[in-house]
Write a protein that holds these residues in place. Structure first.
Motif, PDB file in Angstrom:
ATOM      1  N   GLN A 265       0.796  -1.225   0.000  1.00  0.00           N
ATOM      2  CA  GLN A 265       0.000   0.000   0.000  1.00  0.00           C
ATOM      3  C   GLN A 265       0.832   1.281   0.000  1.00  0.00           C
ATOM      4  N   LEU A 268       1.887   1.940  -3.560  1.00  0.00           N
ATOM      5  CA  LEU A 268       0.763   2.369  -4.383  1.00  0.00           C
ATOM      6  C   LEU A 268       0.376   3.805  -4.055  1.00  0.00           C
ATOM      7  N   ARG A 272       0.306   6.808  -6.854  1.00  0.00           N
ATOM      8  CA  ARG A 272      -0.930   7.526  -7.159  1.00  0.00           C
ATOM      9  C   ARG A 272      -0.776   9.049  -7.054  1.00  0.00           C
ATOM     10  N   VAL A 279      -2.417  -0.812 -12.343  1.00  0.00           N
ATOM     11  CA  VAL A 279      -1.295  -1.408 -11.611  1.00  0.00           C
ATOM     12  C   VAL A 279      -1.382  -2.925 -11.697  1.00  0.00           C
ATOM     13  N   THR A 306      -8.712  -3.105  -3.823  1.00  0.00           N
ATOM     14  CA  THR A 306      -7.967  -1.935  -4.281  1.00  0.00           C
ATOM     15  C   THR A 306      -8.320  -1.595  -5.718  1.00  0.00           C
ATOM     16  N   VAL A 309      -6.218  -2.050  -9.681  1.00  0.00           N
ATOM     17  CA  VAL A 309      -5.155  -3.053  -9.651  1.00  0.00           C
ATOM     18  C   VAL A 309      -5.654  -4.231 -10.469  1.00  0.00           C
TER      19      VAL A 309
END
Length: 354
Positions: A265, A268, A272, A279, A306, A309
């Motif tokens: 996380q 990511l 972002r 992703v 998520t 993804v």
């Protein structure tokens, strides 16, 4: 720390001992194809055909179909990928058809159209990680420096490679110089005489050469390592820009953490801040231990929860096959159960039968 990637040639053979064992079990038939065995595997544990079942017709898919999937990708990287035997083994262990087959190639090797075709025939997108280095694992290899690539020194090789990719007439996922934010590869900006900014210039140069020869069916993947393994290195300065990237890849492994979320996380979140590209987890897996089943279960929860993804590639390698640890999900029965349950919980891309 990261898993050890073993550089290997584009021509792969099924190990004689494995092949002999399968022959004794009556699970394979072999026919000669040049100097390689062509292996066809029958899966007796399922009523559906294995990825290599004779007579199975696979539907061709366009780049747009791959770019905008109707479900999440389940992919695998195996030591002999994209050999049929290893794909079928992953299918038997997981109960699902891998839709991405990931493999690696060193610099100055010619593009292997046969490897890509073998992936297509098994219903999978070939994902080629292209590593600008020689056959050794040294961190410093100035002969393959990013400046040399950008200067045009390797242009004839890159152009020939791009033309060979174009000649297949099929999509290819290409991951150039992955984990560039770490310090363990020659293309790191702290190795081989490289400087800040060199990575983006080299990436864009290669991309532009592919475009110039009309190799436009390439799916370009920019793939950093999870931040946890490369502390203090910002990702945005290494990003070539949305015009040069189709998918953002993240390589994230569990090295004793109890959840995949704590590994993935933060990376990511940083990505972002500068890109909303889809992703794909381009390498993932967990080291063995009591935490492994829970880490694996959490990976699938994270994938399901998520947004944007589009799937994952599991690094299905033992230590002998290049893993820092034995990452194979089917070694631990509890991990295997968590993996299969996790796959069942996702909406996966269907296998493209004609």
């Amino acid at each position: 720390m990261k898993p050890l990637t073993v550089w290997r040639t584009s021509r792969r053979r099924v190990r004689a001992g494995v092949l002999t064992g399968l022959l004794l079990l009556g699970l394979v038939s072999c026919s000669s194809g040049g100097d390689e065995a062509v292996v066809q595997v029958w899966d007796r544990s399922s009523s559906s055909p294995s990825p290599s079942a004779p007579g199975t017709e696979i539907k061709a898919e366009s780049k747009e179909t791959y770019l905008h999937p109707d479900g999440q990708y389940f992919g695998v990287s195996t030591f002999h990928a994209p050999a049929r035997a290893t794909t079928a083994a992953a299918y038997r262990a997981s109960g699902r058809h891998p839709r991405i087959l990931s493999y690696y190639q060193g610099w100055k090797q010619s593009f292997s159209a046969s490897d890509a075709e073998l992936s297509y025939k098994q219903g999978a997108l070939p994902l080629l990680t292209w590593e600008p280095r020689g056959a050794n694992l040294a961190r410093d290899q100035p002969q393959y420096s990013l400046k040399r690539i950008t200067s045009g020194y390797y242009d004839s090789y890159i152009i020939e490679f791009a033309r060979d990719v174009k000649a297949t007439g099929r999509p290819l996922a290409l991951r150039f110089a992955h984990e560039m934010n770490g310090d363990w590869y020659p293309w790191s900006e702290v190795n081989s005489g490289n400087s800040p900014g060199d990575y983006v210039k080299a990436y864009r140069h290669i991309h532009d050469l592919f475009q110039a020869v009309g190799a436009t069916d390439v799916i370009w993947i920019w793939s950093p390592n999870a931040l946890r393994g490369a502390k203090g290195v910002a990702l945005k300065p290494l990003y070539p820009g949305d015009g040069y990237v189709d998918w953002v890849g993240i390589d994230g492994y569990g090295f004793g953490e109890t959840t995949a979320t704590e590994v993935l996380q933060p990376t990511l979140d940083e990505v972002r801040q500068f890109s909303d590209k889809p992703v794909l987890l381009t390498e993932t897996g967990s080291s063995p231990g009591s935490q492994q089943p829970g880490w694996t279960a959490d990976l699938f929860r994270w994938l399901k929860a998520t947004p944007n993804v589009i799937g994952f590639v599991w690094f299905q390698h033992s230590v002998d096959e290049g893993g820092q640890y034995d990452y194979r999900f089917d070694i631990n029965p509890t991990t295997k159960a968590a993996f299969r349950h996790g796959l069942d919980s996702l909406h996966l891309r269907s296998w493209p039968l004609a």
